[in-house]
Scaffold this motif. Structure first.
Motif, mmCIF file in Angstrom:
data_model
loop_
_atom_site.group_PDB
_atom_site.id
_atom_site.type_symbol
_atom_site.label_atom_id
_atom_site.label_comp_id
_atom_site.label_asym_id
_atom_site.label_seq_id
_atom_site.Cartn_x
_atom_site.Cartn_y
_atom_site.Cartn_z
ATOM 1 N N ARG B 92 2.799 6.326 12.300
ATOM 2 C CA ARG B 92 1.688 6.440 13.248
ATOM 3 C C ARG B 92 1.209 7.868 13.416
ATOM 4 N NH1 ARG B 92 2.121 5.753 18.302
ATOM 5 N NH2 ARG B 92 4.379 5.428 18.326
ATOM 6 N N ALA B 101 -3.713 3.589 12.471
ATOM 7 C CA ALA B 101 -3.280 2.212 12.320
ATOM 8 C C ALA B 101 -2.778 1.709 13.666
ATOM 9 C CB ALA B 101 -2.177 2.129 11.283
ATOM 10 N N SER B 102 -3.028 0.431 13.943
ATOM 11 C CA SER B 102 -2.543 -0.129 15.202
ATOM 12 C C SER B 102 -1.042 -0.379 15.091
ATOM 13 C CB SER B 102 -3.265 -1.439 15.487
ATOM 14 O OG SER B 102 -2.852 -2.404 14.553
ATOM 15 N N ALA B 104 0.521 -3.080 15.497
ATOM 16 C CA ALA B 104 0.792 -4.315 14.749
ATOM 17 C C ALA B 104 0.723 -4.055 13.254
ATOM 18 C CB ALA B 104 -0.213 -5.385 15.155
ATOM 19 N N GLN B 105 -0.277 -3.267 12.834
ATOM 20 C CA GLN B 105 -0.410 -2.951 11.405
ATOM 21 C C GLN B 105 0.801 -2.187 10.900
ATOM 22 O OE1 GLN B 105 -4.216 -0.984 11.878
ATOM 23 N NE2 GLN B 105 -5.085 -2.233 10.242
ATOM 24 N N VAL B 106 1.263 -1.239 11.723
ATOM 25 C CA VAL B 106 2.421 -0.434 11.338
ATOM 26 C C VAL B 106 3.643 -1.329 11.189
ATOM 27 C CG1 VAL B 106 4.024 1.318 12.160
ATOM 28 C CG2 VAL B 106 1.575 1.721 12.323
ATOM 29 N N GLN B 107 3.847 -2.214 12.179
ATOM 30 C CA GLN B 107 5.000 -3.109 12.138
ATOM 31 C C GLN B 107 4.919 -4.021 10.919
ATOM 32 O OE1 GLN B 107 7.579 -2.737 14.223
ATOM 33 N NE2 GLN B 107 8.642 -4.209 12.914
ATOM 34 N N ALA B 108 3.715 -4.506 10.620
ATOM 35 C CA ALA B 108 3.546 -5.389 9.467
ATOM 36 C C ALA B 108 3.892 -4.658 8.172
ATOM 37 C CB ALA B 108 2.105 -5.907 9.421
ATOM 38 N N ALA B 109 3.429 -3.415 8.073
ATOM 39 C CA ALA B 109 3.708 -2.637 6.860
ATOM 40 C C ALA B 109 5.199 -2.387 6.721
ATOM 41 C CB ALA B 109 2.937 -1.323 6.895
ATOM 42 N N LYS B 112 6.898 -5.492 5.573
ATOM 43 C CA LYS B 112 6.613 -5.724 4.154
ATOM 44 C C LYS B 112 7.567 -4.961 3.244
ATOM 45 C CE LYS B 112 1.827 -6.966 3.154
ATOM 46 N NZ LYS B 112 0.533 -6.410 2.774
ATOM 47 N N LEU B 141 -0.881 1.726 4.469
ATOM 48 C CA LEU B 141 -1.692 1.982 5.662
ATOM 49 C C LEU B 141 -2.808 2.972 5.393
ATOM 50 C CD1 LEU B 141 1.167 2.211 8.291
ATOM 51 C CD2 LEU B 141 -0.519 0.390 8.089
ATOM 52 N N CYS B 143 -4.938 3.166 3.030
ATOM 53 C CA CYS B 143 -6.179 2.564 2.539
ATOM 54 C C CYS B 143 -6.969 3.526 1.663
ATOM 55 C CB CYS B 143 -7.076 2.125 3.684
ATOM 56 S SG CYS B 143 -6.318 0.991 4.803
#
Lengths: 221, 196
Positions: B92, B101-102, B104-109, B112, B141, B143
């Motif tokens: 972050r 990144a939000s 949620a996005q960080v946690q998802a990454a 993964k 993240l 992009c």
């Protein structure tokens, strides 16, 4: 959020996580300046006479001591490289780092300086002048120091080299900073010195971040 | 879709010329495998493409422009992980200016790359391989259009290498491009290759 404030918050978070280094700089400041009253003896007229120079030199050396922290850790773990490659203005990022460095080194020094003022038996008015000169002065020291720190990044013995590079540039800051306090103690108006100090600060705020950014790019090449 | 054009690139380190006359073009969806012996200048080539090193001669253009028109990201030998911050904080706030990144996005990454449970662990307690996985999460993240990966396989276990291949394939399918140096074959459809 702008890159400036993002960097500022990041660097302050890092300082909070690892406070030992910052504390060491502050301890150095207090101890170095406290040695003089002990060594010279409790003669208040003499102490008041030498106070401006000693407090200012101690602050200057303390800032110098904290300079390696500014870029070295980020350089060694590769984050600096990422910052340079990133799509952001490196100058603003560097300014954020410098201000964070000032907030974690310079401002605590200013806050601790009244403690020393008591040891040098300064009165309340002189104390205000001292704080008023140290506040812009330490930021100026951080800005100038950042240039030297970036120029010596990645070199062996960079600590010694940065001292040799930066100390001559610190002389004007010392002259006007200590001069303000000295003028006040002599019963004159300190305003002229403070104005010059702030003028130097304005100049450095404008140029130092970009010069530092250019030096960082060279260091990473 | 963008295009990376390299014409007549040469690089010099101190007095010796590392490589000269390198030319290639790479468009979105394709990747370039850079090969060469140790010291051939693979890392320097990547750093040149990233804009860190100024070439001795030649030009690098992105979709016809010189400047940083495309978002590029360099994964070098150093993980660029701050040991004082947790894995999640590293993504972050670790590198200011990264795409925001939000949570949620960080946690998802992190999930993964298999670091879902280690999100709040200070990075100093992560192993070398876990740090490389963290770098992969950051890659997701960021992009970026152009990935410049310098020996990305180093330190990764076989699952990690598979993961890297998966991310690369997704990246290419989304129209991104990559320049990768690696001594090992990568689990991606063979791309262009360049020998230094």
């Amino acid at each position: 959020m702008s890159i400036f404030s993002l960097t500022l918050r990041r660097d302050l978070l890092l300082v909070i996580r690892e406070p030992a280094q910052g504390m060491a700089v502050l301890a150095f400041f207090v101890m170095a300046a406290s040695l003089f009253p002990i060594g010279v003896g409790p003669e208040s007229a003499l102490l008041r006479r030498i106070a401006p120079g000693i407090i200012w030199v101690a602050a200057l050396l303390a800032v110098l001591l904290g300079l390696p922290r500014l870029f070295e850790a980020d350089f060694l773990d590769g984050t600096l490289e990422q910052m340079v490659v990133g799509p952001v203005s490196l100058g603003l990022l560097v300014l954020g780092k410098i201000v964070a460095h000032w907030l974690s080194t310079g401002v605590p020094i200013v806050l601790l300086s009244p403690l020393l003022a008591i040891q040098f038996s300064l009165d309340r008015d002189s104390l205000l002048v001292m704080v008023g000169s140290l506040l812009p002065g330490t930021l100026l020291l951080s800005l100038i120091g950042a240039i030297g720190s970036a120029l010596t990044l990645g070199l062996r013995n960079s600590g010694v080299l940065v001292t040799v590079l930066v100390l001559p540039l610190y002389v004007p800051v010392l002259v006007f900073g200590a001069g303000a306090l000295e003028a006040d103690l002599a019963g004159m108006d300190a305003a002229a010195h403070l104005y010059l100090l702030v003028a130097l600060l304005a100049l450095a705020l404008f140029f130092a971040p970009w010069v530092t950014a250019a030096a960082l790019r060279i260091a990473l090449e | 879709m963008f295009q990376l054009n390299v014409r007549g690139l040469s690089c010099q380190r101190a007095e010796n010329i590392l490589f000269s006359g390198i030319s290639f073009a790479l468009e979105g969806g394709a990747w370039l495998h850079v090969k060469g012996r140790n010291g051939a200048g693979k890392s320097t080539l990547l750093r040149t493409l990233a804009g860190l090193v100024r070439p001795a001669s030649g030009v690098v253009t992105f979709s016809g422009r010189l400047g940083p028109a495309v978002r590029r990201v360099l994964c070098g030998h150093q993980a660029a992980v701050k040991r004082e911050l947790s894995a999640e904080e590293n993504l972050r706030v670790g590198i200011p200016g990264d795409s925001p990144a939000s949570a949620a996005q960080v946690q998802a990454a992190l999930t993964k790359v298999g670091l879902g449970k280690a999100a709040s662990v200070p990075a100093r307690y992560l192993s070398e391989g876990q740090k490389r996985r963290l770098v992969l999460a950051r890659l997701l993240l960021q992009c970026a259009d152009l990935w410049l990966l310098d020996e990305p396989v180093n330190g990764l276990d076989s699952d990690g290498v598979e993961l890297l291949g998966l991310f690369l394939r997704e990246h290419l399918a989304n129209g991104g491009a990559a320049v990768v140096t690696s001594h090992q074959p990568l689990p991606v459809a063979v791309g262009k290759s360049l020998a230094l």
